[in-house]
Design an enzyme around this catalytic site. Sequence first.
Site, PDB file in Angstrom:
ATOM      1  N   THR A 224       0.886  -1.166   0.000  1.00  0.00           N
ATOM      2  CA  THR A 224       0.000   0.000   0.000  1.00  0.00           C
ATOM      3  C   THR A 224       0.922   1.213   0.000  1.00  0.00           C
ATOM      4  OG1 THR A 224      -1.735  -1.126   1.266  1.00  0.00           O
ATOM      5  CG2 THR A 224      -1.692   1.251   1.463  1.00  0.00           C
ATOM      6  N   VAL A 253     -12.864  -5.033  -0.384  1.00  0.00           N
ATOM      7  CA  VAL A 253     -12.337  -3.703  -0.069  1.00  0.00           C
ATOM      8  C   VAL A 253     -11.503  -3.819   1.205  1.00  0.00           C
ATOM      9  CG1 VAL A 253     -12.949  -1.331   0.555  1.00  0.00           C
ATOM     10  CG2 VAL A 253     -14.301  -2.552  -1.161  1.00  0.00           C
ATOM     11  N   GLY A 254     -10.320  -3.217   1.195  1.00  0.00           N
ATOM     12  CA  GLY A 254      -9.427  -3.301   2.355  1.00  0.00           C
ATOM     13  C   GLY A 254      -9.592  -2.131   3.304  1.00  0.00           C
ATOM     14  N   THR A 275      -0.564   0.213   6.482  1.00  0.00           N
ATOM     15  CA  THR A 275      -0.269  -0.743   5.414  1.00  0.00           C
ATOM     16  C   THR A 275      -0.217  -2.146   6.023  1.00  0.00           C
ATOM     17  OG1 THR A 275       1.482  -1.568   3.970  1.00  0.00           O
ATOM     18  CG2 THR A 275       2.176  -0.104   5.724  1.00  0.00           C
ATOM     19  N   GLY A 278      -5.365  -5.724   5.426  1.00  0.00           N
ATOM     20  CA  GLY A 278      -6.456  -4.781   5.620  1.00  0.00           C
ATOM     21  C   GLY A 278      -7.558  -5.266   6.538  1.00  0.00           C
TER      22      GLY A 278
HETATM   23  N1  GLY Z   1      -3.782  -2.628   3.396  1.00  0.00           N
HETATM   24  C1  GLY Z   1      -4.262  -2.723   2.100  1.00  0.00           C
HETATM   25  C2  GLY Z   1      -5.338  -3.695   1.928  1.00  0.00           C
HETATM   26  O1  GLY Z   1      -5.459  -4.615   2.719  1.00  0.00           O
HETATM   27  O2  GLY Z   1      -6.087  -3.586   0.989  1.00  0.00           O
END
Ligand code: GLY
Length: 356
Positions: A224, A253-254, A275, A278
């Site tokens: 990320t 979706v994260g 990051t 997620g």
């Molecule tokens: N941290 C980014 C995601 O999990 O989408």
Amino acid sequence: MLGANCFFAFLLFSAASPALAQESAQSPAASGEKAPDDQLHMQTGRIGLVIHGGAGTIERSKMTPQRERQYRSGLERALAAGYEILKQGGSSLDATEAAVRVLEDDPHFNAGKGSVFTSVGTNEMDAAIMDGKTLSAGAVASLKHVKNPISLARLVMQKSGHVMMDGEGAEAFARENGVELVDQKYFFTQERWDALQKIQAAEKHRTGAAGKRILITDEDRHGTVGAVALDKNGNLAAATSTGGTTNKRPGRVGDSPVVGAGTYANNATCAVSATGDGEYFIRATAGHDVSALMEYRGMPLKEGAQTALEKVAKLGGTGGLIAIDREGNMTLPFNTSGMYRGYVGLNGKFIVEIYQ
Ligand code: GLY
């Protein structure tokens, strides 16, 4: 677990010593017209910028010098873009958006151009930006054609009347507002494609053709980019953008676009960009936790960030976060072997680090 050396916090950009900063913070505004926070920042004019390009299993032994140079150069260019804005007296929102756009355009990072692939071989991107002054936020999810998702997130915040938009509706809004849209081919990179093949092969067979175990690293799975900044008016902002996780289901979706999870900013406390895995950062409400620990418990930034990341780790999540508070203290904790990261140090020096 979190190594003690993962954490550090420091005061930057101002000749003012911590003692002076403390003194400024305690002095009531002489005119009686300015809020104490405004007074502090008028006196110190302190600015700050921290960025990340993803946390994960990043091992020195597996990194070639050329590859390392490419990552470092991308991070330095992002710092330069954001810092130039702050130095000229620009806003933390502009600085974080500019820094993230540079990383979105760089194929080495999992956002924009370098986004990972979903299980059906498409790219779906998420992003969010938050203004610590007004607590306004804009977020976008499951974008397939927006070249720079962070700029669409900013438009959602400023022009849509909404906080979060996804998929086709978000892209229609992008089109109406002249945002650059690109064909999905733009997001193809061989490395991300190979990572998808590797993960899918590993899911089918526990061992590869030669009978060797297929090793899946965090780098294959996720990444990320993000930036947090403090501008000379004492305003904090956070921006995060991602391609999500390799082999994710379409529609997943994260945490990056979830306000309070992967992205959060509040002038009363701090700005945070996360990051990592997620799902865990969402469940831990990591970004808001850092702020809440500061606001309600009076914790310093570094301790708040460490506590929030430990909560993520207890749930089973790996990753890291970057955070800056209203006094310019910064912290960059992570619980993986590396995190691409950078900040602007004393005298405007760019510091870029990768490993523990
Ligand atoms: N941290 C980014 C995601 O999990 O989408």
